[in-house]
Design a protein around this motif. Structure first.
Motif, short mmCIF file in Angstrom:
data_model
loop_
_atom_site.label_atom_id
_atom_site.label_comp_id
_atom_site.label_asym_id
_atom_site.label_seq_id
_atom_site.Cartn_x
_atom_site.Cartn_y
_atom_site.Cartn_z
N SER A 134 5.64 -3.15 -2.98
CA SER A 134 6.18 -2.55 -4.19
C SER A 134 5.14 -1.64 -4.83
CB SER A 134 6.60 -3.63 -5.19
OG SER A 134 5.47 -4.25 -5.77
N SER A 135 5.61 -0.61 -5.51
CA SER A 135 4.68 0.30 -6.18
C SER A 135 3.94 -0.41 -7.30
CB SER A 135 5.43 1.52 -6.71
OG SER A 135 6.49 1.13 -7.58
N ASN A 138 1.08 -2.20 -5.75
CA ASN A 138 0.08 -1.21 -5.36
C ASN A 138 -0.75 -0.76 -6.56
OD1 ASN A 138 1.18 -1.45 -2.82
ND2 ASN A 138 2.27 0.50 -2.87
N GLU A 139 -0.11 -0.61 -7.71
CA GLU A 139 -0.85 -0.25 -8.92
C GLU A 139 -1.80 -1.35 -9.33
OE1 GLU A 139 -1.35 2.37 -10.89
OE2 GLU A 139 -0.27 3.57 -9.42
N ASN A 196 1.28 3.49 -1.17
CA ASN A 196 2.66 3.91 -1.43
C ASN A 196 3.29 4.54 -0.21
OD1 ASN A 196 2.66 2.97 -4.06
ND2 ASN A 196 2.03 4.93 -4.95
N LEU A 199 5.39 1.94 1.77
CA LEU A 199 6.48 1.22 1.11
C LEU A 199 7.75 1.14 1.95
CD1 LEU A 199 6.12 2.48 -2.58
CD2 LEU A 199 5.62 0.19 -1.70
#
Length: 268
Positions: A134-135, A138-139, A196, A199
């Motif tokens: 998931s983004s 990742n953040e 990303n 994904l």
């Protein structure tokens, strides 16, 4: 253990758009083996693995955005990562190679084997998969890298912050020495953008890989049992090995078991 600087052949390959890929070559006349590290890692992590494969000519690649390759490339697509490896192989080997990849490097290796089966004789995936995530996660990973109080004054300061685990020690050993202190060999925003790119699961590519493949999972790795089983089931010519007690970085914290599994496959 070999330090990458001790390899007889350090070289770079200009792959276009101002990007240079740094590599280390163990030399020799053995069959070529190409090794791809994971996210935020570098070729240095696999120097000991290369040393344990004296029968082979081992080429360690710093993937774009990592190690001593170009730190902030414009293109961070999965296709760009694959193209880099294709260009290195075509510049250095005249026979199909074995490609070993860990985590993100395993994803690169898988896509390479799908796109260019003529270049890949065997494939080894350590804690690799089809992609996903998931983004938001990742953040969070990016926030961890952003939190590093760089530059570190010295290696001791880096170790104090990063900890004493195998991966933390690898990070601390690979810091870049600049005039103002020690810096990581990667950029946090580049790492997030690279993640990303993973994904979208690449099942179509995995399902057409024909190279004999060793998939190595760690007991305390990043995949669930269901995810591991699905990946194995959807492969074509796959052998599975599990590393007891290992983490996602099993090449560092379960080295002996990793080498036993790897050598058994490569010499078969």
């Amino acid at each position: 253990m070999i330090a990458t600087g001790d390899f007889p052949g350090r070289f770079g390959v200009d792959v276009g758009s101002g990007v240079r890929i740094n590599c280390f070559d163990s030399g020799g006349n053995g069959l070529p083996v190409v090794i791809l590290h994971g996210l935020a890692g570098s070729s240095r992590e696999f120097a000991a693995t290369a040393e344990a494969l004296p029968e082979f000519r081992t080429i360690l690649i710093d993937q774009r955005g990592h190690g001593q390759s170009t730190t902030i490339p414009d293109d961070l697509s999965r296709e760009a990562f694959v193209s880099d490896v294709v260009q290195v192989i075509e510049a250095t080997a005249d026979t199909p190679v074995t490609v070993i990849g860990q985590s993100m490097g395993g994803h690169t290796a898988m896509l390479l084997a799908a796109a260019r089966p003529d270049l890949v004789a065997k494939l080894v995936l350590l804690e690799g998969g089809a992609g996903g995530g998931s983004s938001a996660e990742n953040e969070r990973i990016g926030d961890f890298f952003r939190s590093w109080p760089v530059p570190f004054a010295n290696t001791s300061a880096a170790r104090d912050f990063l900890g004493d685990g195998p991966l933390a020690r690898a990070w601390a050993a690979d810091l870049k020495d600049e005039a103002d202190g020690l810096w990581p060999r990667f950029n946090a925003e580049v790492m997030v953008a690279t993640l990303n790119g993973l994904l979208r699961p690449r099942w179509d590519e995995w399902e057409i890989v024909t190279a004999p493949t060793l998939v190595v999972y760690a007991e305390a790795g990043m995949f669930t049992a269901q995810e591991e089983a699905e990946f194995i089931d959807r492969g074509r010519d796959v052998k599975r090995v599990d590393l007891a007690g290992a983490s996602h970085d099993g090449h560092l914290d379960s080295f002996d078991s990793w080498i036993i599994a790897l050598r058994s496959f490569l010499l078969s």
